[in-house]
Design a protein around this motif. Structure first.
Motif, PDB file in Angstrom:
ATOM      1  N   SER A 106      41.040  28.203  40.200  1.00  0.00           N
ATOM      2  CA  SER A 106      40.191  29.023  41.064  1.00  0.00           C
ATOM      3  C   SER A 106      40.015  28.371  42.427  1.00  0.00           C
ATOM      4  O   SER A 106      39.853  27.161  42.535  1.00  0.00           O
ATOM      5  N   ARG A 146      37.481  31.810  33.777  1.00  0.00           N
ATOM      6  CA  ARG A 146      36.177  31.219  34.058  1.00  0.00           C
ATOM      7  C   ARG A 146      36.024  29.952  33.234  1.00  0.00           C
ATOM      8  O   ARG A 146      36.128  29.987  32.028  1.00  0.00           O
ATOM      9  N   ARG A 161      30.427  33.374  42.021  1.00  0.00           N
ATOM     10  CA  ARG A 161      31.079  34.542  42.607  1.00  0.00           C
ATOM     11  C   ARG A 161      30.615  34.658  44.048  1.00  0.00           C
ATOM     12  O   ARG A 161      29.754  33.911  44.496  1.00  0.00           O
ATOM     13  N   ARG A 167      36.424  34.250  46.914  1.00  0.00           N
ATOM     14  CA  ARG A 167      36.803  33.546  45.698  1.00  0.00           C
ATOM     15  C   ARG A 167      37.992  34.247  45.065  1.00  0.00           C
ATOM     16  O   ARG A 167      38.055  35.472  45.023  1.00  0.00           O
ATOM     17  N   SER A 168      38.953  33.455  44.612  1.00  0.00           N
ATOM     18  CA  SER A 168      40.055  33.971  43.823  1.00  0.00           C
ATOM     19  C   SER A 168      40.029  33.192  42.523  1.00  0.00           C
ATOM     20  O   SER A 168      40.065  31.960  42.530  1.00  0.00           O
ATOM     21  N   GLU A 169      39.938  33.882  41.423  1.00  0.00           N
ATOM     22  CA  GLU A 169      39.581  33.226  40.177  1.00  0.00           C
ATOM     23  C   GLU A 169      40.635  33.374  39.092  1.00  0.00           C
ATOM     24  O   GLU A 169      41.202  34.432  38.916  1.00  0.00           O
ATOM     25  N   THR A 170      40.910  32.264  38.399  1.00  0.00           N
ATOM     26  CA  THR A 170      41.677  32.367  37.154  1.00  0.00           C
ATOM     27  C   THR A 170      40.629  32.507  36.052  1.00  0.00           C
ATOM     28  O   THR A 170      39.619  33.130  36.254  1.00  0.00           O
ATOM     29  N   CYS A 227      45.396  30.191  44.456  1.00  0.00           N
ATOM     30  CA  CYS A 227      45.023  30.417  43.053  1.00  0.00           C
ATOM     31  C   CYS A 227      46.263  30.685  42.199  1.00  0.00           C
ATOM     32  O   CYS A 227      46.426  30.143  41.111  1.00  0.00           O
ATOM     33  N   SER A 256      38.012  28.834  46.252  1.00  0.00           N
ATOM     34  CA  SER A 256      36.871  29.513  46.871  1.00  0.00           C
ATOM     35  C   SER A 256      36.711  29.143  48.330  1.00  0.00           C
ATOM     36  O   SER A 256      37.189  28.101  48.786  1.00  0.00           O
TER      37      SER A 256
END
Lengths: 253, 253
Positions: free
Chosen positions: B103, B124, B131, B119-122, B97, B105
């Protein structure tokens, strides 16, 4: 909370949920004997629970060992996706995290523990891996103190009387008298700071979220003690947290 | 999966878990009648389940309405904290990420659905809030296709026969014949690309994770179609994903 005299109480459901919960923090597959020891249920009852959980897809069996399966996530997800607070809070937590470059979390009280129900994270700085669903004690966390500060003096005293106040670091406050004074100060100033009482090297600051029914949760920022002074925390992080709490409090929860 | 002839199967536990699960995606408090309609249990059985969940602190009642409580998170957390895959994967997802600014997952198969377990998210980017715990169909997601590609032809055919293949966008492939060809191609090339078949504007690419027992999950990157071409996805994102999958596959899961 269960009652033998309540004909509508489903003991089997209580037992099954207790068996599922006992896997938390174990980090290893459990045998019937392990789970029976953790839940204090008989081996026969534990075996039936595990058998049913396997049949339903919530657990898997490998010889004598049982593990939970991803289907268990569905139950936590059911809470997250059906509740307003985590959904409304997430963009607000993200905004604080992005602005201050520090992790920002949302917690609520569940019994005598703090439960993380929302989190926006930068780099992981703690040895404790915090995430949604994590549970921590109330007395030594900034969100926990904000939530305790909202309780009546009687409730605070009852909590302190029944809780093991553990010295987690050399700074952890474990004196009930001093903790009562801290709760009073927290209520007065409207925020709580915890300086390396949960874990060495970790500071955090929290403010309450007010809903229609009073204080319904707290948000906090946790950061490395050697990077940010206590003065900075109050001057820079507190106003951002208060602004976020105001937005959340105004969202009609 | 339950069986009337299995004396060890706890029907009450199955019913209680089914009532908890029915809150997912409802985004509102449920009455006994609502939950009974969603679970197909009788109103009397549903009422007893909800009553027990309230007694245990997993749900709360407000007049005729029931909501789940944060304690429900404990059950999902019990899976996350007791399983190796999500714990080992998280730093690897975070690294992808951070490197690609997209993102990343981790998903596993649960029945006929894909479940996000990491999950590693930038930022949305999707209208669907993904999630940990989110569930999506297998046939129209890149991770789902990677997992279907690992199944036998017989399993693929059985899956396609029992699944409602819904046209989610004007690009969603719903022809069983074409999907079978896509699964074969996915198995051969070792990755799957899905271009706006789940949601308009969203592209994703996934590769499998191999454990001791075969393919145990998949990781993917999801991104905005108008920012990244399909050629870029293969040239830049695929090598990073493959490297991450190799690390995960080598971790002895």
């Amino acid at each position: 909370m269960s009652s033998a005299s309540d004909p509508d109480f489903m003991t089997s459901l209580a037992r099954g949920l207790s068996v599922m919960s006992c896997f938390a923090e174990q980090r290893r597959p459990l045998t019937v004997a392990d789970a029976s020891g953790l839940t204090k249920l008989s081996k026969a009852a534990t075996r039936r629970c595990l058998h049913t959980l396997v049949e339903l897809g919530y657990a898997a069996r490998n010889g004598p060992h049982y593990t939970l399966m991803p289907k268990a996530l569905t139950l936590g997800y059911a809470y997250l996706s059906s509740s307003d607070l985590p959904a409304i809070a997430q963009p607000i937590l993200d905004h604080v995290c992005k602005t201050l470059h520090e992790s920002c979390s949302l917690g609520v009280r569940d019994g005598d523990e703090l439960v993380y129900v929302g989190r926006s994270e930068t780099e992981r700085i703690m040895s404790i891996a915090l995430r949604v669903g994590s549970r921590l004690p109330l007395y030594c966390t900034s969100m926990g103190r904000v939530l305790l500060a909202a309780a009546s003096i009687e409730e605070q005293n009852a909590y302190l009387a029944r809780t093991a106040l553990i010295q987690r670091t050399d700074r952890t406050e474990t004196s009930p008298v001093k903790l009562r004074a801290i709760f009073a100060q927290t209520a007065e100033q409207g925020y709580a700071v915890v300086d390396q009482e949960l874990e060495a090297g970790l500071r955090s600051i929290a403010v309450p979220i007010t809903g229609k029914t009073g204080i319904i949760g707290a948000i906090n920022i946790g950061l490395q003690a050697n990077r940010t002074s206590l003065a900075d925390l109050r001057a820079r992080h507190l106003p951002a947290l208060r602004q976020a709490a105001r937005e959340l409090s105004l969202s009609g929860l």
